[in-house]
Enzyme design. Structure first.
Site: not given
Ligand code: NVA
Ligand code: CP
Length: 312
Positions: A133, A227, A267, A136, A295, A106
């Site tokens: 992502h 989101d 998500c 997800q 997930r 990540r």
């Molecule tokens: N769009 C959000 C998704 C988190 C799972 C982010 O990147 O923070």
């Molecule tokens: N939806 C998701 O990826 O959650 P986290 O940021 O908690 O991993």
């Protein structure tokens, strides 16, 4: 002993466009079978996690998925390794290749995981970047499929920011034959190259509609999805975004315009009363907790495929 999803073995998942429509369908079916306890893939391997951003669901679901497969996880937190002190990705990737069997990463810049994948001789999985992502969306499609019994021909409406989740939804819905309506404020649309890529993948299987009109987008939709309005790394712009995104909130009035059997997905993590009201998130049409659970099952299927798990 048979291996599962042979074609995925040893592959990277940097983008949902890295898999085909039939591989996606097989992955979702495998995830459903794993969830139902009908199959129990086994792969006693080691997955390394490198997370440069916070995570609850992705970190824990990847870890538990690996344990359930009989494998192990190493949490290679950047601040506890030389990654946080600037050791080049090219060097880290080649060293980690000698120790672990796959990496879930990540990070901010998609180019970082592309570089990891170029220099690592092991599979690299995108666990979220600013661009995409994909893991997800595997869980999201699994959730929709188990509720509606199919994906092809359904309509999913996403309201909010044209962000990483929106990009992977574009690709995932195109592969699955789900009609996608994306309603974003002007200036917050998904990247044109991702839209073009999704349109190519969708072919005549499904439609992709971009609009700035949230009401038109939700009409008769089977799935409403949202989101956060400011993603990780965009916190400073969050106050400015509030009034711009307010018309795109999923609330009870908006839900009334969707199909009567519509479900609501997010998500997570959610900012209640911003992109989604508490009433809707806690209401009878919300499936966010099943979505979060999925997930685990979707990633167990993905890891089983990529790591060449055996089924007894
Ligand atoms: N769009 C959000 C998704 C988190 C799972 C982010 O990147 O923070
Ligand atoms: N939806 C998701 O990826 O959650 P986290 O940021 O908690 O991993």
């Amino acid at each position: 002993m048979a291996t599962v999803l042979n074609s995925l073995q040893g592959r990277d998942l940097l983008s949902l466009a890295d898999i085909t429509a039939s591989e996606l369908a097989l992955l979702l079916d495998l995830a459903a079978q794993i969830k139902a306890g009908k199959v129990k893939p086994h792969c006693p391997q080691v997955l390394g996690l490198i997370f440069a951003k916070a995570s609850t669901r992705t970190r824990v679901s990847f870890s538990v998925a690996m344990y359930r497969l009989g494998g192990q996880v190493l949490d290679l937190r950047p601040e506890a390794t030389q990654v946080g002190r600037g050791e080049p990705i090219e060097d880290t990737a080649r060293v980690l290749t000698r120790y672990v069997d796959a990496l879930a990463i990540r990070t901010f810049d998609q180019q970082d995981i592309i570089t990891f994948a170029q220099y690592a001789d092991i599979p690299v999985i995108n666990a979220l970047t600013d661009l995409e992502h994909p893991c997800q969306i595997l869980a999201d499609l699994l959730t929709v499929q188990e509720i509606f019994g199919q994906l092809q021909g359904l309509t999913l409406t996403y309201l909010g920011d044209g962000n990483n989740v929106a990009h992977s939804l574009l690709l995932g819905c195109a592969l699955a034959g789900v009609n996608l309506r994306l309603a974003t404020p002007p200036g917050y649309q998904p990247l044109p190259e991702l839209v073009a890529q999704a349109k190519l993948l969708a072919g005549d299987r499904s439609t992709i509609t971009l609009t700035s009109d949230p009401e038109q987008a939700v009409a008769d939709a089977h799935v409403l999805y949202t989101d956060v309005w400011a993603s990780m790394g965009q916190e400073e712009s969050a106050p400015n975004r509030l009034p711009i995104f307010k018309p795109y909130q999923i609330n009870q009035a908006r839900l009334q315009s969707a199909a009567p059997e519509a479900i609501v997905l997010h998500c997570l993590p959610a900012h209640r009363q911003e992109e989604i009201t508490t009433e809707v998130m806690e209401g009878p049409q919300s499936r966010v907790w099943d979505q979060a659970e999925n997930r685990l099952h979707a990633q167990q299927a993905l890891l089983a495929g990529i790591l060449g798990a055996k089924i007894d």
